[in-house]
Design a protein around this motif. Structure first.
Motif, mmCIF file in Angstrom:
data_model
loop_
_atom_site.group_PDB
_atom_site.id
_atom_site.type_symbol
_atom_site.label_atom_id
_atom_site.label_comp_id
_atom_site.label_asym_id
_atom_site.label_seq_id
_atom_site.Cartn_x
_atom_site.Cartn_y
_atom_site.Cartn_z
ATOM 1 N N SER A 45 9.258 -2.818 -8.777
ATOM 2 C CA SER A 45 7.961 -3.466 -9.001
ATOM 3 C C SER A 45 7.669 -3.647 -10.495
ATOM 4 N N LEU A 68 2.171 -5.349 -10.900
ATOM 5 C CA LEU A 68 1.996 -4.907 -9.509
ATOM 6 C C LEU A 68 1.598 -3.431 -9.468
ATOM 7 N N GLY A 94 5.705 1.062 -0.346
ATOM 8 C CA GLY A 94 6.534 -0.073 -0.757
ATOM 9 C C GLY A 94 7.625 -0.343 0.246
ATOM 10 N N TYR A 100 2.291 -2.819 -0.450
ATOM 11 C CA TYR A 100 2.654 -4.034 -1.185
ATOM 12 C C TYR A 100 3.911 -4.606 -0.548
ATOM 13 N N ASN A 136 5.281 -10.668 -10.334
ATOM 14 C CA ASN A 136 6.270 -9.742 -9.797
ATOM 15 C C ASN A 136 7.385 -10.588 -9.188
#
Ligand SMILES: C[S@@+](CC[C@H](N)C(=O)[O-])C[C@H]1O[C@@H](n2cnc3c(N)ncnc32)[C@H](O)[C@@H]1O
Length: 197
Positions: free
Chosen positions: A34, A38, A127, A158, A183
Motif C-alpha cells: 500500500s 492509502l 488488506g 481496503y 495507490n
C-alpha cells in the motif's frame, strides 16, 4: 556510519512482496504494498489514534503495520495476523512492544484475539483480498470480525474489488466507501461501524 533506527526497523519488503505475489497471487491480491496515501486514509477511517486494541488482517511486509504503530497510543496494542510465513517473519522483526505478530488465518481471528488475552478490538483493519477467496471463507472471516469487534468498534477493509461490501452486508450492514486513487491499484476503503449495523 550510523543507520537511522526508524529506517532500520522498517522492512524493505517490495522485492519479497512481488516474489510472494507471483507464488500466491490469489492470496496476496496486489503486486506492491500500500502507498502512504492509502495508509493515511485507512488510519483515519479506523480512528487508530483513539483505539486501545487494534487487529490487522494481512499485514504483508508490514508497511501498514508500521504506519498504524505511528498513530497508535503508547499503551494500546496491535495484533497482526498473517497467513504467509515469510511475511509473518518480516512483520515479527518490527521492534515495538505494542505489536503482537501472529502467524495464522483471519478465519480464526476470534480465537486468536482470545489466545493473546486481548480485549474486544476497537478497530479491525483488513488488506486481505476478499475477491479471490471463496464466498464461504470470506463470509466466515466477516462473521468472525463482526463477532469479535467491540460494540463501538469499526471495521475498515481496503480492496480493489467491491465484493467485500456484498459479503459483509448480512453481518455488518451497509458500509461507507471512499476511493484512494493514489495507490497501485486504486483502492476502495470500506468502513463499517458495528453500532450502526
Ligand atoms: C494485498 S496484501 C496487503 C499487504 C499489506 N497490508 C499492505 O497494505 O501492503 C494481502 C495480505 O493478506 C494476507 N492474507 C491473505 N489471506 C489471509 C488470511 N486468511 N489470513 C491472514 N492473512 C491473509 C496475504 O498473505 C497478504 O499479506
Amino acid at each position: 556510519m550510523t543507520t537511522n533506527p526508524s529506517l532500520r526497523k522498517r522492512p524493505n519488503g517490495h522485492l519479497l512482496f512481488a516474489q510472494q505475489f507471483f507464488r500466491h497471487p490469489r492470496q496476496i491480491g496486489s503486486i506492491i504494498p500500500s502507498s502512504g496515501f492509502l495508509e493515511r486514509r485507512v488510519i483515519a477511517a479506523a480512528d487508530i489514534a483513539a483505539a486501545r486494541c487494534v487487529v490487522e488482517l494481512g499485514p504483508g511486509t508490514g508497511g501498514m503495520t508500521q504506519a498504524m504503530l505511528g498513530a497508535l497510543a503508547p499503551d494500546a496494542r496491535l495484533l497482526s495476523i498473517e497467513i504467509n510465513p515469510l511475511f509473518h517473519e518480516q512483520v515479527s522483526r518490527i521492534e515495538d512492544e505494542r505489536l503482537i505478530a501472529h502467524l495464522g488465518s483471519a478465519t480464526d481471528v476470534r480465537a486468536i484475539v482470545t489466545s493473546h488475552g486481548l480485549a474486544a478490538p476497537d478497530a479491525i483493519v483488513s488488506g486481505i483480498p476478499f475477491s479471490t477467496m471463496s464466498a464461504a471463507i470470506g463470509s466466515q472471516i466477516l462473521a468472525e470480525v463482526a463477532a469479535v469487534l467491540a460494540d463501538t468498534g469499526r471495521f475498515v477493509a481496503y480492496q480493489f474489488n467491491p465484493r467485500v461490501g456484498a459479503l459483509a452486508q448480512p453481518v455488518l450492514g451497509t458500509p461507507q466507501v471512499a476511493m484512494e486513487l493514489r495507490n497501485i491499484p486504486p483502492m476502495r476503503v470500506f468502513r463499517w461501524a458495528k453500532s450502526q449495523a
